[in-house]
Enzyme design. Sequence first.
Site, PDB file in Angstrom:
ATOM      1  N   GLU A  84      28.860  28.319  72.174  1.00  0.00           N
ATOM      2  CA  GLU A  84      27.856  28.248  71.110  1.00  0.00           C
ATOM      3  C   GLU A  84      26.453  28.094  71.689  1.00  0.00           C
ATOM      4  O   GLU A  84      26.218  27.289  72.580  1.00  0.00           O
ATOM      5  CB  GLU A  84      28.161  27.071  70.167  1.00  0.00           C
ATOM      6  CG  GLU A  84      29.511  27.178  69.467  1.00  0.00           C
ATOM      7  CD  GLU A  84      29.621  28.385  68.539  1.00  0.00           C
ATOM      8  OE1 GLU A  84      28.600  29.028  68.267  1.00  0.00           O
ATOM      9  OE2 GLU A  84      30.752  28.678  68.097  1.00  0.00           O
ATOM     10  N   CYS A 147      32.668  21.290  63.079  1.00  0.00           N
ATOM     11  CA  CYS A 147      32.296  21.613  64.470  1.00  0.00           C
ATOM     12  C   CYS A 147      30.790  21.747  64.619  1.00  0.00           C
ATOM     13  O   CYS A 147      30.199  21.214  65.556  1.00  0.00           O
ATOM     14  CB  CYS A 147      32.989  22.890  64.940  1.00  0.00           C
ATOM     15  SG  CYS A 147      34.723  22.626  65.319  1.00  0.00           S
ATOM     16  N   HIS A 170      33.787  27.042  70.902  1.00  0.00           N
ATOM     17  CA  HIS A 170      34.904  27.303  69.988  1.00  0.00           C
ATOM     18  C   HIS A 170      35.981  28.081  70.743  1.00  0.00           C
ATOM     19  O   HIS A 170      35.664  28.885  71.626  1.00  0.00           O
ATOM     20  CB  HIS A 170      34.438  28.115  68.770  1.00  0.00           C
ATOM     21  CG  HIS A 170      34.062  27.272  67.595  1.00  0.00           C
ATOM     22  ND1 HIS A 170      32.800  27.281  67.042  1.00  0.00           N
ATOM     23  CD2 HIS A 170      34.798  26.394  66.856  1.00  0.00           C
ATOM     24  CE1 HIS A 170      32.784  26.449  66.008  1.00  0.00           C
ATOM     25  NE2 HIS A 170      33.978  25.895  65.867  1.00  0.00           N
TER      26      HIS A 170
HETATM   27  N1  PCA Z   1      37.335  23.407  64.036  1.00  0.00           N
HETATM   28  C1  PCA Z   1      36.571  23.155  62.837  1.00  0.00           C
HETATM   29  C2  PCA Z   1      36.482  21.643  62.750  1.00  0.00           C
HETATM   30  C3  PCA Z   1      37.520  21.119  63.690  1.00  0.00           C
HETATM   31  C4  PCA Z   1      37.929  22.261  64.500  1.00  0.00           C
HETATM   32  O1  PCA Z   1      38.686  22.226  65.484  1.00  0.00           O
HETATM   33  C5  PCA Z   1      35.237  23.904  62.792  1.00  0.00           C
HETATM   34  O2  PCA Z   1      35.128  24.967  63.415  1.00  0.00           O
HETATM   35  O3  PCA Z   1      34.311  23.444  62.137  1.00  0.00           O
END
Ligand code: PCA
Length: 218
Positions: A84, A147, A170
């Site tokens: 990110e 997240c 992610h």
């Molecule tokens: N993914 C979610 C919240 C927790 C996770 O592992 C997200 O992308 O917001």
Amino acid sequence: MSTSLPRILLTGFDPFGGESINPSWEAVRALHGKRIAGHLVVSAQLPTEFAGSLQQLKRLLRETRPVILLGVGQAGGRHQLSIERVAINLQDARIPDNAGAQPIDEPVIAGAPAAYFSTLPIKAMQAALHVAGLPAEISQTAGTYVCNHVAYAMLHLAAKRRGLRAGFMHIPYLPQQAARLRGAASMSSFEVGRGLEIALRTAIATPVDRRLEAGALD
Ligand code: PCA
């Protein structure tokens, strides 16, 4: 656990949205206690909750005093390790969090800046992952759920702490999740763990990011 080494705080999340496993926690916990380029990895789980994650994050920062902070979360549907670039000061939850909260168009931190950029060398990390044979992209949005909330809080807190660099990644579903979800992309915990280790090693070795193209047209 040695206390003299500089620390890396690595966080993953508990399962959410009807899943019984979260790939971020599976990958992150396997690195707990590992030494990477003279740094000690401390892995911790955050709840997939807007309020609870922030409390836990603040406590972990006080206890760990890391020099690098990397949050990891599941992004079902993404095809590769997704580094990110930015986190925004916004909560807009499509589903309730694990505590039942569903904020809509609320700030993560009232009165704070609209966004923060990652302070980890995202381009160098992506390049190192590619060299290692791992698919990786620069992502221009961490979404508007927990997240992004945690990524924003990490960068907001890191901005006030000298010597602390922070960022968020992610990751795709695990193969066992994708097996139930026709056609969804997946990556094994082993490969994600390998990727995290390479990303962290690169972050330690790269105080100033490389100037490499990784833009998006849409
Ligand atoms: N993914 C979610 C919240 C927790 C996770 O592992 C997200 O992308 O917001």
